[in-house]
Design a protein around this motif. Structure first.
Motif, PDB file in Angstrom:
ATOM      1  N   LYS A 167       3.151   5.951  -5.993  1.00  0.00           N
ATOM      2  CA  LYS A 167       3.038   6.051  -7.451  1.00  0.00           C
ATOM      3  C   LYS A 167       2.162   7.260  -7.787  1.00  0.00           C
ATOM      4  O   LYS A 167       1.145   7.495  -7.164  1.00  0.00           O
ATOM      5  CB  LYS A 167       2.428   4.787  -8.042  1.00  0.00           C
ATOM      6  CG  LYS A 167       3.368   3.624  -8.059  1.00  0.00           C
ATOM      7  CD  LYS A 167       2.783   2.532  -8.910  1.00  0.00           C
ATOM      8  CE  LYS A 167       3.736   1.394  -9.025  1.00  0.00           C
ATOM      9  NZ  LYS A 167       4.664   1.542 -10.117  1.00  0.00           N
ATOM     10  N   THR A 202       0.825  -1.214   0.000  1.00  0.00           N
ATOM     11  CA  THR A 202       0.000   0.000   0.000  1.00  0.00           C
ATOM     12  C   THR A 202       0.856   1.259   0.000  1.00  0.00           C
ATOM     13  O   THR A 202       0.481   2.252  -0.632  1.00  0.00           O
ATOM     14  CB  THR A 202      -0.963   0.012   1.199  1.00  0.00           C
ATOM     15  OG1 THR A 202      -0.231  -0.146   2.412  1.00  0.00           O
ATOM     16  CG2 THR A 202      -2.014  -1.063   1.078  1.00  0.00           C
ATOM     17  N   MET A 259       1.973   1.711  -3.561  1.00  0.00           N
ATOM     18  CA  MET A 259       0.876   2.207  -4.390  1.00  0.00           C
ATOM     19  C   MET A 259       0.576   3.674  -4.085  1.00  0.00           C
ATOM     20  O   MET A 259       0.181   4.426  -4.973  1.00  0.00           O
ATOM     21  CB  MET A 259      -0.377   1.351  -4.189  1.00  0.00           C
ATOM     22  CG  MET A 259      -0.223  -0.070  -4.668  1.00  0.00           C
ATOM     23  SD  MET A 259       0.112  -0.217  -6.411  1.00  0.00           S
ATOM     24  CE  MET A 259      -1.518  -0.326  -7.055  1.00  0.00           C
ATOM     25  N   GLU A 288      -6.715   6.232  -9.084  1.00  0.00           N
ATOM     26  CA  GLU A 288      -5.432   6.393  -8.426  1.00  0.00           C
ATOM     27  C   GLU A 288      -4.919   5.031  -7.976  1.00  0.00           C
ATOM     28  O   GLU A 288      -5.693   4.158  -7.592  1.00  0.00           O
ATOM     29  CB  GLU A 288      -5.568   7.314  -7.226  1.00  0.00           C
ATOM     30  CG  GLU A 288      -5.964   8.724  -7.584  1.00  0.00           C
ATOM     31  CD  GLU A 288      -6.103   9.583  -6.360  1.00  0.00           C
ATOM     32  OE1 GLU A 288      -5.881   9.078  -5.242  1.00  0.00           O
ATOM     33  OE2 GLU A 288      -6.442  10.759  -6.526  1.00  0.00           O
ATOM     34  N   TYR A 289      -3.602   4.898  -7.986  1.00  0.00           N
ATOM     35  CA  TYR A 289      -3.009   3.641  -7.555  1.00  0.00           C
ATOM     36  C   TYR A 289      -3.249   3.378  -6.076  1.00  0.00           C
ATOM     37  O   TYR A 289      -3.349   2.235  -5.646  1.00  0.00           O
ATOM     38  CB  TYR A 289      -1.501   3.626  -7.830  1.00  0.00           C
ATOM     39  CG  TYR A 289      -1.150   3.269  -9.253  1.00  0.00           C
ATOM     40  CD1 TYR A 289      -1.480   2.029  -9.765  1.00  0.00           C
ATOM     41  CD2 TYR A 289      -0.488   4.163 -10.063  1.00  0.00           C
ATOM     42  CE1 TYR A 289      -1.154   1.694 -11.053  1.00  0.00           C
ATOM     43  CE2 TYR A 289      -0.150   3.838 -11.359  1.00  0.00           C
ATOM     44  CZ  TYR A 289      -0.489   2.598 -11.855  1.00  0.00           C
ATOM     45  OH  TYR A 289      -0.178   2.261 -13.138  1.00  0.00           O
ATOM     46  N   SER A 290      -3.352   4.416  -5.264  1.00  0.00           N
ATOM     47  CA  SER A 290      -3.583   4.212  -3.836  1.00  0.00           C
ATOM     48  C   SER A 290      -4.949   3.577  -3.594  1.00  0.00           C
ATOM     49  O   SER A 290      -5.092   2.715  -2.725  1.00  0.00           O
ATOM     50  CB  SER A 290      -3.471   5.528  -3.079  1.00  0.00           C
ATOM     51  OG  SER A 290      -4.454   6.444  -3.515  1.00  0.00           O
ATOM     52  N   GLN A 298       1.117   7.920 -11.083  1.00  0.00           N
ATOM     53  CA  GLN A 298       0.366   7.698 -12.304  1.00  0.00           C
ATOM     54  C   GLN A 298      -1.054   7.249 -11.966  1.00  0.00           C
ATOM     55  O   GLN A 298      -1.367   6.903 -10.839  1.00  0.00           O
ATOM     56  CB  GLN A 298       1.044   6.641 -13.155  1.00  0.00           C
ATOM     57  CG  GLN A 298       2.441   7.018 -13.550  1.00  0.00           C
ATOM     58  CD  GLN A 298       3.160   5.847 -14.190  1.00  0.00           C
ATOM     59  OE1 GLN A 298       2.693   4.722 -14.132  1.00  0.00           O
ATOM     60  NE2 GLN A 298       4.291   6.110 -14.801  1.00  0.00           N
ATOM     61  N   THR A 299      -1.889   7.242 -12.970  1.00  0.00           N
ATOM     62  CA  THR A 299      -3.244   6.736 -12.804  1.00  0.00           C
ATOM     63  C   THR A 299      -3.461   5.577 -13.760  1.00  0.00           C
ATOM     64  O   THR A 299      -2.795   5.461 -14.783  1.00  0.00           O
ATOM     65  CB  THR A 299      -4.299   7.829 -13.086  1.00  0.00           C
ATOM     66  OG1 THR A 299      -4.113   8.307 -14.422  1.00  0.00           O
ATOM     67  CG2 THR A 299      -4.171   8.963 -12.093  1.00  0.00           C
ATOM     68  N   PHE A 300      -4.399   4.722 -13.401  1.00  0.00           N
ATOM     69  CA  PHE A 300      -4.719   3.548 -14.197  1.00  0.00           C
ATOM     70  C   PHE A 300      -6.195   3.644 -14.559  1.00  0.00           C
ATOM     71  O   PHE A 300      -7.060   3.439 -13.706  1.00  0.00           O
ATOM     72  CB  PHE A 300      -4.431   2.280 -13.390  1.00  0.00           C
ATOM     73  CG  PHE A 300      -4.728   1.005 -14.111  1.00  0.00           C
ATOM     74  CD1 PHE A 300      -3.924   0.589 -15.154  1.00  0.00           C
ATOM     75  CD2 PHE A 300      -5.805   0.229 -13.746  1.00  0.00           C
ATOM     76  CE1 PHE A 300      -4.191  -0.592 -15.811  1.00  0.00           C
ATOM     77  CE2 PHE A 300      -6.080  -0.953 -14.395  1.00  0.00           C
ATOM     78  CZ  PHE A 300      -5.275  -1.367 -15.434  1.00  0.00           C
ATOM     79  N   ILE A 340      -6.563   1.593  -5.711  1.00  0.00           N
ATOM     80  CA  ILE A 340      -6.442   0.208  -6.158  1.00  0.00           C
ATOM     81  C   ILE A 340      -5.705  -0.620  -5.106  1.00  0.00           C
ATOM     82  O   ILE A 340      -6.087  -1.750  -4.799  1.00  0.00           O
ATOM     83  CB  ILE A 340      -5.717   0.135  -7.516  1.00  0.00           C
ATOM     84  CG1 ILE A 340      -6.532   0.826  -8.591  1.00  0.00           C
ATOM     85  CG2 ILE A 340      -5.457  -1.305  -7.912  1.00  0.00           C
ATOM     86  CD1 ILE A 340      -5.794   1.014  -9.893  1.00  0.00           C
ATOM     87  N   GLY A 341      -4.639  -0.055  -4.530  1.00  0.00           N
ATOM     88  CA  GLY A 341      -3.874  -0.763  -3.510  1.00  0.00           C
ATOM     89  C   GLY A 341      -4.689  -1.062  -2.269  1.00  0.00           C
ATOM     90  O   GLY A 341      -4.609  -2.157  -1.711  1.00  0.00           O
TER      91      GLY A 341
END
Length: 132
Positions: free
Chosen positions: A34, A28, A31, A42-44, A36-38, A46-47
Motif C-alpha cells: 500500500k 504484512t 501493508m 506508513e502502512y508497513s 497511502q499513509t494513515f 502499522i502492519g
C-alpha cells in the motif's frame, strides 16, 4: 489430563501458529504494497506493529487460556512498558519531534520491531492474567 495441557491442545495451538504465520506474512506484504499513509504513518509500520502484537498475544496462549486476573507489577513495569514504548516510538516521533533519538532506526529494524511487539503483547498478558 487437563484440557488445556493435553496433546490435542498443543497440536491445535501449533496449527494455529502456522496459520497465523502464513496469513501474517500475507498481511504484512499487503501493508508494504500500500502506498497511502494513515495519519502520517506508513502502512508497513502499522502492519509490522499489529502483526507483532497479534503473534505475542497468540504466543501467550501456549501455557493455556487466561483464567483470572492477577496483576504482576514488576513484569508490567520493567518488561511491558519499555518494550511497548520502543514499539510505538516510531509513531511517537511522527507527532513529537523533541524526543527523536538519532541511532534508534539504525539499531531497530523490521525484525526487532516484530520482536518488540511480540514481547509487549506477551508480557501484557502474563502480567495481567494467570493461566489454568
Amino acid at each position: 489430563m487437563k484440557n488445556s495441557k493435553g496433546y490435542f491442545y498443543y497440536f491445535v495451538w501449533m496449527l494455529g501458529a502456522l496459520v497465523l504465520m502464513y496469513y501474517g506474512k500475507q498481511f504484512t506484504d499487503m501493508m508494504n504494497h500500500k502506498t497511502q499513509t494513515f495519519y502520517q504513518m506508513e502502512y508497513s509500520l502499522i502492519g509490522q506493529i499489529v502483526y507483532g502484537l497479534a503473534f505475542g498475544l497468540y504466543l501467550s496462549f501456549l501455557n493455556g487460556f487466561p483464567n483470572r486476573r492477577k496483576f504482576h507489577r514488576p513484569l508490567f513495569t520493567f518488561v511491558f512498558v519499555p518494550s511497548f514504548l520502543l514499539l510505538i516510538y516510531p509513531i511517537i516521533t511522527i507527532y513529537v519531534k523533541q524526543i527523536y533519538i538519532v541511532g534508534y532506526f539504525e539499531i531497530v529494524r523490521d525484525p526487532q520491531l516484530f520482536f518488540f511487539g511480540m514481547l509487549s503483547a506477551l508480557s501484557l498478558m502474563k502480567s495481567t492474567f494467570t493461566t489454568r
